[in-house]
Design an enzyme around this catalytic site. Structure first.
Site, PDB file in Angstrom:
ATOM      1  N   CYS A 334     -32.563 -16.593  16.251  1.00  0.00           N
ATOM      2  CA  CYS A 334     -33.543 -17.568  16.716  1.00  0.00           C
ATOM      3  C   CYS A 334     -33.890 -18.669  15.712  1.00  0.00           C
ATOM      4  CB  CYS A 334     -34.800 -16.874  17.248  1.00  0.00           C
ATOM      5  SG  CYS A 334     -35.300 -15.389  16.400  1.00  0.00           S
ATOM      6  N   ARG A 363     -28.957  -6.035   9.611  1.00  0.00           N
ATOM      7  CA  ARG A 363     -30.314  -5.522   9.427  1.00  0.00           C
ATOM      8  C   ARG A 363     -30.252  -4.317   8.496  1.00  0.00           C
ATOM      9  NH1 ARG A 363     -32.413  -6.192  15.735  1.00  0.00           N
ATOM     10  NH2 ARG A 363     -32.211  -8.467  15.727  1.00  0.00           N
ATOM     11  N   GLN A 381     -25.692  -9.216  18.942  1.00  0.00           N
ATOM     12  CA  GLN A 381     -26.496  -9.361  20.152  1.00  0.00           C
ATOM     13  C   GLN A 381     -25.867 -10.398  21.083  1.00  0.00           C
ATOM     14  OE1 GLN A 381     -30.456 -10.389  18.823  1.00  0.00           O
ATOM     15  NE2 GLN A 381     -31.139  -8.279  18.989  1.00  0.00           N
ATOM     16  N   ASP A 383     -27.082 -12.907  22.443  1.00  0.00           N
ATOM     17  CA  ASP A 383     -28.319 -13.660  22.288  1.00  0.00           C
ATOM     18  C   ASP A 383     -28.323 -14.944  23.105  1.00  0.00           C
ATOM     19  OD1 ASP A 383     -30.684 -13.215  21.036  1.00  0.00           O
ATOM     20  OD2 ASP A 383     -29.929 -13.521  19.015  1.00  0.00           O
ATOM     21  N   HIS A 385     -31.329 -18.395  23.780  1.00  0.00           N
ATOM     22  CA  HIS A 385     -32.670 -18.963  23.640  1.00  0.00           C
ATOM     23  C   HIS A 385     -32.785 -20.134  24.601  1.00  0.00           C
ATOM     24  CE1 HIS A 385     -32.208 -16.749  19.841  1.00  0.00           C
ATOM     25  NE2 HIS A 385     -33.503 -16.501  20.029  1.00  0.00           N
ATOM     26  N   LYS A 464     -43.143  -9.421  25.444  1.00  0.00           N
ATOM     27  CA  LYS A 464     -41.765  -9.280  25.897  1.00  0.00           C
ATOM     28  C   LYS A 464     -41.649  -8.226  26.988  1.00  0.00           C
ATOM     29  CE  LYS A 464     -40.715  -6.084  22.089  1.00  0.00           C
ATOM     30  NZ  LYS A 464     -39.730  -5.694  21.066  1.00  0.00           N
ATOM     31  N   HIS A 510     -36.616 -15.936  24.440  1.00  0.00           N
ATOM     32  CA  HIS A 510     -35.562 -15.195  23.737  1.00  0.00           C
ATOM     33  C   HIS A 510     -35.014 -14.169  24.728  1.00  0.00           C
ATOM     34  CE1 HIS A 510     -37.304 -16.277  19.625  1.00  0.00           C
ATOM     35  NE2 HIS A 510     -38.290 -16.556  20.450  1.00  0.00           N
TER      36      HIS A 510
END
Length: 628
Positions: A334, A363, A381, A383, A385, A464, A510
């Site tokens: 992000c 991570r 991910q 991902d 946005h 979320k 997200h």
């Protein structure tokens, strides 16, 4: 004082009455079978006093399937385990022993290592305790008394727990064993009708790899033997489906100690990965997403701006440079997407702008938390946005929900939702969170998705929807997430130019639906027990020439099938045809074609996974495969 029972009737009790006093007031049978009080949605030990006007529910041995009733049974079983270990292994140091999903564990520091075969001896000692019978008593003591007691007993882990404990210090005693514990516990051991120790593992003290490694003994317990038998059958099936075992057996991936928590993907595993990636890209394109690519490493200033340096840096891999600069390897996409959006002046005509990127993320998960593909350090991910106006938020949330439904349906997964609300360490004002939470909740209700509320479980920048699925064994997994965020774009100063020629704040959604490729593939491997549907199978067809004389024709058939886009292998005749058929079955390949003297394009011996065999022409085979 009065308490309120589940039927809304009131029960009058003396001041200071406990849950057990309430059970006795209702009836002796209830008091005998009582295991726990549920009060105001919280669990409470039977021995603790109730409050005036408190609504209560008394759980008994008849509530054998209730999670809270099972939890207290297993908590008490963990204490029996600790008592047995202390008796059998003088000098052992005891750490913690909580109930967990499907069982319990206790961590120990043994003078000498123990092995799996020692569990039988420990379990026999627990059975002896159950035959003798145990009752639990509770007492509260001062912090100084507790510390002195455990120092005298030579229990350093208990001393540390006393030092870091909040609130009153309570002890529970059964037999000659006393443990530091908040409870709750059973009245006595009579309800424990079925107990089994299930395994050993290593576990760092408090999950910290710099602290001592302890021995963790796992077990489970039930109110009924038949419940334990069913549980053990599920465990056996789970072991057969374990993606870590199947990953090696099917040659999909492996892990190596040189890079903990990072999968090495083999060609067959990449075949699955690439199918999921193709699906992601085609669906994204169809739904108006644009693919982007952003850097892996950013300086500290970016993470300070995004809020991750304050809230998440302990989970980030950091790179210090000689000039005192610090960089971080990105744990999420992000902040990079914020920079991408902010690289140009945006108009309301540009919105919504849907960025998608499946990038490698890192991570710094604790070593003790790593678990196959489902908990890794190198994570990818799916991902996206979505940058949009405030007015576009509802329709964009609806689009995300529609996408996830269609995606999960393809895999036979039925998602459930958890609505995760503002955490204590949130960024932004309550008014901003009120708006964001209202939009998320409205989307769930508009889309008629059942949900539970995860109070305080939201991200620090926004509420979320966490998506959970249940696999073929009834286990719950968290996969994707949909989050509404005003904080991060505000911190980056992101705006768009409206039709009034004035800058307006932008909102960001997200969104990750697989959650991560790694976890999703791990879950699918177990869901399908390695027998992937045809379109996902790493090898879709294996052609088995009966002998060397048939190898050329079998290879030619393989080339024709590959030309049509199918993943085909030739099982060369180095072993008997029967053994090669069995190998194809063990490797869970959807179709095996046996090619001998009688086979041709007009007549192929096609064996489906599971053993069913039919004769098809090449034309008919291709028509059948096209439907899969």
């Amino acid at each position: 004082m009065k308490v309120v029972l589940p039927d809304n009737s009131q029960l009058e009790l003396p001041d200071g009455a406990t849950g057990l006093d309430a059970a006795r007031a209702i009836g002796p049978k209830l008091a005998e079978q009582a295991v726990l009080v549920r009060a105001d949605g919280r669990v409470q030990d039977l021995r603790l006093p109730l409050e005036d006007g408190q609504p209560i529910q008394i759980l008994t041995t008849r509530d054998s399937g209730d999670p809270d009733a099972l939890s207290v049974l297993r908590h008490s079983s963990a204490h029996l385990l600790a008592e047995a270990v202390r008796r059998l292994y003088p000098g052992v140091k005891i750490a913690i022993g909580p109930p967990i999903d499907n069982g319990f564990y206790y961590d120990f520091q043994f003078p000498d290592p123990i092995r799996e075969e020692d569990l039988e001896r420990i379990e026999a000692e627990i059975q002896r305790e159950l035959e003798e019978g145990r009752e639990w008593s509770r007492e509260e003591i001062s912090r100084d008394e507790a510390k002195a007691r455990f120092e005298a007993e030579g229990e350093p882990y208990k001393v540390e727990l006393v030092d870091t404990a909040e609130g009153d210090i309570s002890l529970y005693t059964q037999g000659d064993f006393t443990d530091l514990c908040r409870g709750p516990h059973l009245q006595n051991s009579k309800p424990i009708k079925a107990l089994k120790l299930t395994g050993l593992a290593g576990a760092y003290w408090r999950g910290d790899s710099s602290r001592p490694q302890l021995t963790r003994i796992y077990g489970t317990a039930f109110y009924k033997q038949e419940d334990l038998d069913a549980h053990l059958a599920r465990l056996e099936e789970a072991q057969k489906r374990d993606h870590r075992r199947l990953g090696v057996q099917l040659d999909l991936f492996h892990f190596d100690g040189h890079s903990p928590g990072s999968a090495f993907w083999h060609p067959k595993g990449m075949a699955i990965w690439n199918e999921l990636e193709d699906l992601r890209r085609s669906e994204n394109a169809r739904r108006g997403y644009v693919e982007v690519k952003t850097p892996l490493i950013y300086d500290k200033a970016l993470w300070v701006t995004s809020g991750h340096w304050e809230k998440f840096r302990q989970n980030m891999f950091q790179i210090p440079l000689d000039d005192d600069q610090v960089y971080g390897i990105k744990p999420m996409n992000c902040p990079g997407h914020m920079l991408l959006f902010g690289s140009a002046l945006r108009s309301y005509r540009d919105l919504p702008l849907r960025y998608a990127e499946a990038a490698p993320l890192h991570r710094n998960e604790l070593a003790g938390a790593l678990h196959g593909l489902t908990r890794v350090r190198y994570v990818t991910q799916d991902d996206a946005h979505i940058f949009c106006t405030q007015e576009q938020v509802p329709s964009e949330l609806d689009g995300c929900v529609d996408y996830l439904r269609a995606l999960y349906r393809r895999f036979g997964l039925e998602p459930r939702a958890e609505f995760s609300t503002r955490p204590d360490d949130k960024l932004g004002s309550d008014a901003e969170w009120d708006f964001a939470e209202g939009e998320i909740q409205a989307a769930l209700e508009r889309q008629e998705i059942e949900y539970v509320v995860g109070a305080g479980e939201g991200s620090f920048y926004g509420p979320k929807i966490d998506l959970h699925v249940t696999d073929a064994l009834g286990r719950a997994w968290q996969l994707g997430t949909i989050q509404l965020d005003r904080q991060m774009p505000q911190r980056f100063g992101l705006t768009y130019m409206g039709p009034d020629n004035v800058e307006h704040p932008v909102f960001v959604i997200h969104r990750a639906l697989y959650g991560s490729f790694e976890r999703f593939i791990g879950i699918l491997t177990e869901q399908y027990a390695g027998a992937f549907p045809f379109w996902l199978a790493p090898v879709q067809i294996r052609i088995l020439p009966v002998g060397e004389a048939h190898l050329e024709q079998a290879s030619a058939l393989g080339e024709r099938l590959r030309a049509d886009g199918y993943r085909v292998e030739i099982g060369e005749p180095t072993e008997t045809i029967g053994k090669r058929i069995r190998t194809a079955e063990v490797e869970k390949i959807p179709f095996a074609i046996v090619y001998g003297d009688r086979e041709s394009d007009d007549s192929l011996a096609v064996r489906s996974r599971g053993g069913e065999q039919e004769t098809l022409s090449l034309v008919d085979l291709l028509a059948k495969l096209a439907t899969l």
